[in-house]
Motif scaffolding. Structure first.
Motif, PDB file in Angstrom:
ATOM      1  N   SER A   1       1.389   5.479  -2.058  1.00 58.04           N
ATOM      2  CA  SER A   1       0.694   6.634  -2.607  1.00 58.04           C
ATOM      3  C   SER A   1       0.197   6.354  -4.022  1.00 58.04           C
ATOM      4  O   SER A   1       0.941   5.852  -4.865  1.00 58.04           O
ATOM      5  CB  SER A   1       1.639   7.830  -2.637  1.00 58.04           C
ATOM      6  N   PRO A   2      -1.056   6.707  -4.321  1.00 54.68           N
ATOM      7  CA  PRO A   2      -1.562   6.517  -5.681  1.00 54.68           C
ATOM      8  C   PRO A   2      -0.969   7.539  -6.642  1.00 54.68           C
ATOM      9  O   PRO A   2      -0.432   8.572  -6.226  1.00 54.68           O
ATOM     10  CB  PRO A   2      -3.066   6.740  -5.524  1.00 54.68           C
TER      11      PRO A   2
ATOM     12  N   GLU B   1      -6.047   3.462  -3.635  1.00 58.26           N
ATOM     13  CA  GLU B   1      -5.159   2.464  -3.047  1.00 58.26           C
ATOM     14  C   GLU B   1      -5.771   1.066  -3.108  1.00 58.26           C
ATOM     15  O   GLU B   1      -5.058   0.068  -3.007  1.00 58.26           O
ATOM     16  CB  GLU B   1      -4.846   2.847  -1.597  1.00 58.26           C
TER      17      GLU B   1
ATOM     18  N   GLY C   1      -2.536  -3.648  -1.255  1.00 58.33           N
ATOM     19  CA  GLY C   1      -2.448  -2.333  -1.875  1.00 58.33           C
ATOM     20  C   GLY C   1      -2.209  -2.416  -3.360  1.00 58.33           C
ATOM     21  O   GLY C   1      -2.333  -3.464  -3.961  1.00 58.33           O
ATOM     22  N   THR C   2      -1.819  -1.325  -3.963  1.00 55.88           N
ATOM     23  CA  THR C   2      -1.793  -1.263  -5.417  1.00 55.88           C
ATOM     24  C   THR C   2      -0.470  -0.842  -6.033  1.00 55.88           C
ATOM     25  O   THR C   2      -0.393  -0.684  -7.236  1.00 55.88           O
ATOM     26  CB  THR C   2      -2.860  -0.268  -5.900  1.00 55.88           C
ATOM     27  N   ARG C   3       0.541  -0.625  -5.247  1.00 53.98           N
ATOM     28  CA  ARG C   3       1.781  -0.111  -5.825  1.00 53.98           C
ATOM     29  C   ARG C   3       2.869  -1.173  -5.824  1.00 53.98           C
ATOM     30  O   ARG C   3       2.952  -1.995  -4.932  1.00 53.98           O
ATOM     31  CB  ARG C   3       2.260   1.103  -5.042  1.00 53.98           C
TER      32      ARG C   3
ATOM     33  N   GLN D   1       0.839  -1.177   0.000  1.00 58.78           N
ATOM     34  CA  GLN D   1       0.000   0.000   0.000  1.00 58.78           C
ATOM     35  C   GLN D   1       0.883   1.238   0.000  1.00 58.78           C
ATOM     36  O   GLN D   1       1.747   1.394   0.839  1.00 58.78           O
ATOM     37  CB  GLN D   1      -0.910  -0.004   1.219  1.00 58.78           C
TER      38      GLN D   1
END
Length: 358
Positions: free
Chosen positions: A22-23, A102, A349-351, A20
């Motif tokens: 920062s987008p 996120e 999360g996405t990163r 997770q």
């Protein structure tokens, strides 16, 4: 993709394909020959590391951390469009935008001309009927810009709005507004917050009435979240009863500050929609402004000095903490959207990748 935990025996670090973080974020101005300029903030799942920045941060309000202009993650992503309240702006709901980004969502929020903090042109404010069109225009743009924000999953598009933004997204869900019905209702509730905006929003303007009563439904939107909306008694019961997409209706327990009683606004939606298509809940400790961004210590005094009366935007219910209210709201909104869109957020999360000490 899911988080794959691989422990490396050769070092004191472990590496994770997803964490997770920062987008990505871009601020875009849309322009066209037949349409006005539209400033749009977009958060999105990002796949590259980069310098982070706090956006929406100022002496009164807490911002969110993003990675400006980062490369978007591959794959397709659900889209959430957000509509701010009367004379608000995209920063007001940046806390939920960042949280949903996120979770793998592309999140886009325009500043509605005429009813935004930085553009309170009274002539433009009376074109209330353009608000739903702004959101549909944003959906068009984001869906057509995979290189900037990632690929939009067009089967998973949703909308969220606060206050006048709630009215906006309900219009997109198929609610039909009847100006004459709203004006008649206000004859019995002249002190209600939204009734005092009839003139400012052009609701009694002959030119606007036909446009305001038009069908603004955008069939691409599959789920809607309404946060303490206003202007609700102008929606016809027939149109509310005909809505056939999931709607989450969240109201503030304390309605005194904005004078938007939950029973006459959010409760009206719930009473006139089919029970199987809506979930209605009053949020304990929340005022109308609890749905806005976090306030910094001393913000009330600062806002009062700059514009007496504006300090109310930092006031929550007795003993309530806005950070706790937001945490509660993120959980409810996330669960509702993920369920309604049949979407599972990536674990962790996405990163892509960082490292941490064991």
């Amino acid at each position: 993709m899911t988080c794959i935990r691989i422990f490396c025996l050769l070092s004191v670090f472990f590496y994770c394909l997803q964490v997770q973080a920062s987008p990505g974020f871009r601020l875009i101005t849309l322009s066209g020959q037949k349409s006005e300029e539209l400033d749009v903030a977009v958060w999105y799942p990002a796949s590259s590391e980069g310098m982070t920045e706090d956006i929406g941060n100022n002496p009164a309000f807490v911002g969110v951390t993003v990675t400006p202009n980062a490369l978007p993650l591959p794959g397709s992503h659900p889209l959430l469009v957000i509509s701010h309240g009367y004379n608000g702006n995209w920063r007001n709901l940046s806390w939920i935008a960042a949280a949903m980004a996120e979770e793998g969502y592309i999140v886009a929020s325009p500043d509605h001309p005429g009813t935004t903090t930085f553009d309170q042109n009274p002539i433009e404010a009376k074109k209330l009927w353009r608000r739903p069109r702004d959101i549909s225009r944003v959906i068009d743009f984001v869906s057509d810009s995979p290189a900037l924000f990632g690929v939009t999953d067009k089967s998973r598009i949703s909308a969220l709005g606060h206050s006048l933004g709630g009215w906006t997204v309900m219009s997109l869900a198929g609610a039909r507004f009847a100006p004459s019905v709203f004006i008649k209702d206000c004859q019995n509730h002249s002190k209600r917050g939204d009734c005092r905006l009839i003139e400012k929003l052009g609701i009694n303007d002959t030119y606007s009435m036909d446009k305001l009563s038009a069908n603004n439904r955008d069939a691409r939107i599959r789920a809607v979240v309404s946060l303490d909306l206003g202007l609700t008694p102008g929606f016809t019961p027939q149109s509310l009863n005909a809505i056939n997409i999931p709607v989450l209706i969240l109201a503030a327990q304390g309605d005194q500050l904005a004078e938007l009683p939950a029973g006459q606004e959010s409760g009206y939606l719930a009473a006139n929609m089919k029970p199987n298509w809506r979930h209605y809940e009053v949020i304990d400790g929340a005022t109308h402004f609890s749905f806005m961004q976090l306030c910094k210590p001393g913000a009330e005094n600062l806002l009062n000095e700059e514009s007496p009366g504006d300090e109310v935007v930092c006031q929550d219910g007795p003993q309530a903490k806005r950070a706790d209210i937001h945490q509660n709201l993120v959980a409810k909104i996330s669960a509702f959207l993920n369920s309604s869109l049949d979407y599972s957020a990536p674990a962790g999360g996405t990163r892509l990748v960082t490292h941490q000490k064991l």
